[in-house]
Write an enzyme that holds these catalytic residues in place. Structure first.
Site, PDB file in Angstrom:
ATOM      1  N   LYS A  76     -23.262  23.746 -15.256  1.00 26.50           N
ATOM      2  CA  LYS A  76     -23.436  22.926 -16.494  1.00 26.50           C
ATOM      3  C   LYS A  76     -22.103  22.028 -16.715  1.00 26.50           C
ATOM      4  O   LYS A  76     -22.216  20.994 -17.601  1.00 26.50           O
ATOM      5  CB  LYS A  76     -23.533  23.685 -17.815  1.00 26.50           C
ATOM      6  CG  LYS A  76     -24.938  24.309 -17.613  1.00 26.50           C
ATOM      7  CD  LYS A  76     -25.540  25.276 -18.802  1.00 26.50           C
ATOM      8  CE  LYS A  76     -27.047  25.444 -18.672  1.00 26.50           C
ATOM      9  NZ  LYS A  76     -27.224  26.484 -17.698  1.00 26.50           N
TER      10      LYS A  76
HETATM   11  C1  PLP Z   1     -28.305  26.688 -16.999  1.00 28.65           C
HETATM   12  C2  PLP Z   1     -28.717  27.560 -15.808  1.00 28.65           C
HETATM   13  C3  PLP Z   1     -29.643  27.229 -14.938  1.00 28.65           C
HETATM   14  C4  PLP Z   1     -31.058  26.591 -15.507  1.00 28.65           C
HETATM   15  O1  PLP Z   1     -30.945  25.325 -15.593  1.00 28.65           O
HETATM   16  P1  PLP Z   1     -31.908  24.335 -16.269  1.00 28.65           P
HETATM   17  O2  PLP Z   1     -31.270  23.036 -16.280  1.00 28.65           O
HETATM   18  O3  PLP Z   1     -31.974  24.903 -17.545  1.00 28.65           O
HETATM   19  O4  PLP Z   1     -33.141  24.412 -15.395  1.00 28.65           O
HETATM   20  C5  PLP Z   1     -29.606  28.063 -13.608  1.00 28.65           C
HETATM   21  N1  PLP Z   1     -28.449  28.526 -13.191  1.00 28.65           N
HETATM   22  C6  PLP Z   1     -27.546  28.554 -14.076  1.00 28.65           C
HETATM   23  C7  PLP Z   1     -26.341  29.555 -13.608  1.00 28.65           C
HETATM   24  C8  PLP Z   1     -27.319  27.963 -15.342  1.00 28.65           C
HETATM   25  O5  PLP Z   1     -26.168  28.267 -15.988  1.00 28.65           O
END
Ligand code: PLP
Length: 475
Positions: free
Chosen positions: A117
């Site tokens: 993120k």
């Molecule tokens: C947020 C997250 C996901 C999922 O991502 P999306 O964009 O919501 O599909 C997967 N793995 C980790 C470690 C995350 O923080």
């Protein structure tokens, strides 16, 4: 470039908007999600020109296709300020690790909070600061987190002018590492609020506060959740970077497997593919919360109730609905805003589901858009973490393990498979210990963070008390 809502009707759809108009917004006023009016096309000559560009400059090239209301020099400067070796750990920013011929991990989790993120949120922090200064405005981000999103937002916004972050989290429910990461931020513009309750209580607070339109307007309340278009756009860049690193010519195709929850990450892959990036398959990997796998297998999209939403060892994918999925369905239905509005604005709220299984469009999800899917459970996760360690000497986190497990089921000869690594194992240490019998490695800059001073207010889930806290901070 103009942006439309997935629920827009009429041709041309009413009131397309420019990038900076939607930058600070969540949902469109009609309840839909913003998408570009058309996907910019990247031809082979352009792709060749991009080979060898530093990540920040590649980001600038791609963002320029979507953003025409920030001067080019400013946009380039924002990209260069964001994607640095200092912040992301390597010059490549998203380096590939070869596990074996045709199977790679693409590292997206070497940013400040060790989850992918950061890739988008760090850019968002700089874009917000830039745009707020240009307008002479302020923004109060009010959100709820169970882990990765909140800390990525706080690390992106800390010390930024014009922005405050108020982040609620369920008291005592995040991992000790995650709590330490967030609560050790002592910046004046960061407010950690531990709510004595569960994650849903935090989300209800956000809904209640944002639902009070007078309060929202007076205190300039905003969000940074995964439906924000700018986040998605920033994620498109690393699909190009992964492709360019794993191929020598543009005749080659690659596939991606993406650990998925809200369909944000893999939706960016869909956008990259629509722009002409030679992607064979986009494989959606879910955990036990298999809303998306069910859809891609059957055409049924079924939102889960709280009781049906499992708490798993890949918790960042524990979702009951996939907030970004509407974007893909809009494309799948030939960009029919009225139908999309009926499915997501009417059928889902009323019946909790819709069924495209019998619709000819559904077959195109695989044939035309390259989608495939699979699911992974706690036992699969443990087995994959073990096997990946034994076979390749690499420790993967629980979400990445879900991706690797599902990727193996979809590999095609001659097409490299890139699995997106979405977090580092240290964030989910307990499951690594369960799988390998030892603690994962901790990056040096996180040594001893649990012992750092913490800044957090513990509060009951009381809407008025939260409003008072925000009002006080703004005075
Ligand atoms: C947020 C997250 C996901 C999922 O991502 P999306 O964009 O919501 O599909 C997967 N793995 C980790 C470690 C995350 O923080």
């Amino acid at each position: 470039m103009r942006y439309i809502s997935t629920r827009a009707t009429g041709t041309p759809p009413s009131e397309p908007k420019r990038f900076c108009e939607i930058l600070l917004e969540g949902l469109a006023p009609d309840g839909g999600l913003y998408l570009p009016e058309t996907y910019p096309q990247v031809d082979s000559a352009t792709l060749s020109r991009w080979r060898g560009l530093p990540y920040a400059d590649l980001a600038f090239e791609i963002l320029s296709l979507f953003v025409d209301d920030i001067p080019a020099d400013d946009l380039r400067a924002l990209c260069r300020k964001t994607y640095t070796e200092e912040v992301f750990g390597t010059a490549a920013i998203v380096p590939l690790t070869r596990l074996e011929d045709g199977l790679y991990l693409q590292a997206l989790s070497n940013g400040p909070t060790l989850a992918f993120k950061d890739m988008a949120m760090q850019l968002l922090g700089n874009l917000f600061e830039y745009e707020l200064a240009r307008r002479g405005e302020e923004l109060n981000i009010f959100g709820a987190t169970s882990g990765d999103t909140g800390s990525a937002a706080e690390y992106a916004m800390r010390g930024k002018k014009g922005v405050r972050v108020f982040m609620t989290s369920p008291d005592g429910r995040m991992s000790p590492f995650q709590q330490a990461q967030m609560f050790s931020l002592l910046d004046d513009n960061i407010y950690n609020i531990a709510i004595t309750g569960v994650f849903d209580d935090c989300q209800d607070l956000v809904k209640a506060v944002s639902g009070d339109l007078d309060f929202k307007r007076k205190y300039k309340i905003g969000t940074v959740n995964s439906i924000n278009w700018a986040r998605l756009m920033a994620q498109v860049v690393y699909y190009f970077a992964g492709y360019l690193q794993s191929t020598k010519t543009n005749d080659e195709r690659v596939s991606f497997t993406v650990p998925s929850g809200n369909f944000g990450n893999v939706c960016a892959g869909h956008v990259a593919r629509m722009m002409g990036l030679p992607i064979a398959q986009l494989v959606v990997a879910t955990n036990e919360n298999d809303v998306l796998d069910e859809f891609f297998r059957t055409g049924v999209y079924r939102v889960r109730g709280t009781a049906d939403t499992h708490e798993t060892s890949s918790p960042s994918m524990d979702i009951s609905k996939a907030s970004n999925f509407e974007r893909f369905v809009f494309d799948l239905l030939g960009r029919d805003g009225a139908r999309t509005a009926d499915l997501f604005g009417s059928q889902v709220p009323r019946q909790g589901r819709f069924d495209l299984g019998a619709d000819p469009a559904f077959a195109q999800a695989a044939s035309r858009y390259g989608f495939a899917s699979g699911k992974s459970t706690h036992q699969d996760r443990l087995a994959t973490i073990r096997q990946t360690w034994e076979k390749y000497g690499v420790v993967v986190d629980t979400h990445t393990a879900d991706g690797l497990k599902v990727a193996q089921e979809h590999r095609q000869t001659g097409v490299p498979m890139l699995v997106l690594e979405t977090a580092l194992p240290i964030k989910f240490a307990a499951t690594i210990v369960e799988a390998l019998g030892r603690e994962p490695e901790r990056p040096a800059k996180f040594a001893g963070i649990e012992a750092l001073p913490k800044k957090v207010s513990v509060m009951a889930p009381d809407v008025q008390a939260i409003k008072n806290l925000i009002a006080q901070a703004c005075d």
